[in-house]
Design an enzyme around this catalytic site. Structure first.
Site, short mmCIF file in Angstrom:
data_model
loop_
_atom_site.label_atom_id
_atom_site.label_comp_id
_atom_site.label_asym_id
_atom_site.label_seq_id
_atom_site.Cartn_x
_atom_site.Cartn_y
_atom_site.Cartn_z
N LYS A 17 0.83 -1.21 0.00
CA LYS A 17 0.00 0.00 0.00
C LYS A 17 0.87 1.27 0.00
CE LYS A 17 -2.35 -0.93 3.83
NZ LYS A 17 -1.67 -2.15 4.29
N ARG A 92 -10.23 1.07 8.96
CA ARG A 92 -9.79 -0.25 9.44
C ARG A 92 -10.90 -0.99 10.17
NH1 ARG A 92 -3.85 0.91 9.32
NH2 ARG A 92 -2.74 -0.88 10.03
N ARG A 132 11.61 -5.12 5.61
CA ARG A 132 11.14 -3.73 5.46
C ARG A 132 11.94 -2.74 6.32
NH1 ARG A 132 4.88 -2.22 5.80
NH2 ARG A 132 4.92 -3.00 7.93
N ARG A 165 10.75 -0.61 11.67
CA ARG A 165 9.63 -0.16 12.47
C ARG A 165 9.53 -1.03 13.73
NH1 ARG A 165 4.38 0.45 8.74
NH2 ARG A 165 3.48 -0.42 10.63
N ARG A 176 -1.34 -8.27 14.21
CA ARG A 176 -1.87 -7.31 13.22
C ARG A 176 -2.67 -8.03 12.14
NH1 ARG A 176 3.58 -4.41 11.87
NH2 ARG A 176 2.49 -3.27 10.28
#
Ligand code: AMP
Length: 221
Positions: A17, A92, A132, A165, A176
């Site tokens: 995204k 969400r 990431r 992160r 998540r």
């Protein structure tokens, strides 16, 4: 006056995204707005906010709705959003849809909404999240497997330091994903039942350029 254009990027963590949002921002000329990024920036500046809500992010839980509304709806009133925007990470849950519908109706009047649904299996998520890195200055996302920076640890765009992160940890990734399935997938079901919302299903395992081409073709159709 043209209708305000709202593009929702839908998909689990690390489905692309953020990357597609930045590419779409350049092509469509409307800003890419990530609620996760808005929260991270706010937490850097506002220590009270950080103290109250960082624990939600670190567990992988959703930050309570009313605080998301505050940061997001303030942002959407800025000058660059007046023709439209690309939302990443919002809505969400079903309450967030209702709050957004009210805000958009009251503030913008009419708007046109499309949903880009990036499909990716859980195994790929785990692999992608492990690679990431995010720029600590501008928030640009990199992935050492898919799109590494030119110089290790340094942002191509602003030369900021790349960091992991805090919520990209195996246990948090699982939580998540569960929250995504329980609370966020119903968002897609909701839009699927509306005639005036276009949903574009995109295979998120193609190359970045292929995904982008597919999205643009659907949005321009
Ligand atoms: P993201 O950058 O979209 O992966 O979001 C990182 C974290 O920020 C999430 O795991 C949540 O804790 C929080 N967050 C981001 N967007 C929302 C939202 N729309 N509602 C509630 N919490 C959010």
């Amino acid at each position: 006056m043209d209708k305000v254009r709202v593009v929702l990027l839908f998909g689990p963590q690390s489905s692309g995204k953020g990357t597609q949002g930045m590419m779409l921002e350049k092509s469509l000329g409307i800003p890419h707005i990530s609620t996760g990024r808005l929260l991270r920036v706010k937490m850097e500046k506002d220590l009270d906010f950080r103290e109250k809500f960082n624990s939600f992010v670190l567990r992988g839980d959703l930050v309570p709705d009313q605080y998301i509304y505050e940061v997001l709806f303030d942002r959407l009133q800025e000058a660059d959003c007046q023709k439209g925007f690309i939302l990443d990470g919002y809505p969400r849950n079903l309450s967030q849809i209702k709050a957004m519908e009210k805000f958009l109706g009251d503030y913008f009047g009419s708007y046109e909404l499309s949903v880009v649904n990036l499909l990716i299996p859980f195994e790929s998520i785990v692999q992608r999240v492990s690679g990431r890195f995010v720029c600590s200055d501008c928030g640009q996302t990199y992935n050492i497997y898919l799109y590494p920076p030119k110089v290790e640890g340094v942002c191509d765009s602003c030369a900021g330091v790349l960091e992991k992160r805090a919520d990209d940890q195996p246990e948090i990734i699982k939580n998540r994903y569960e929250i995504f399935n329980q609370q966020t997938v119903p968002v897609l079901d909701y839009y699927q039942n509306l005639d005036n919302v276009k949903i574009f299903n995109i295979d998120g395992e193609q190359t970045i350029d292929e995904i982008f081409k597919n999205i643009m073709a659907k949005l321009n159709d």
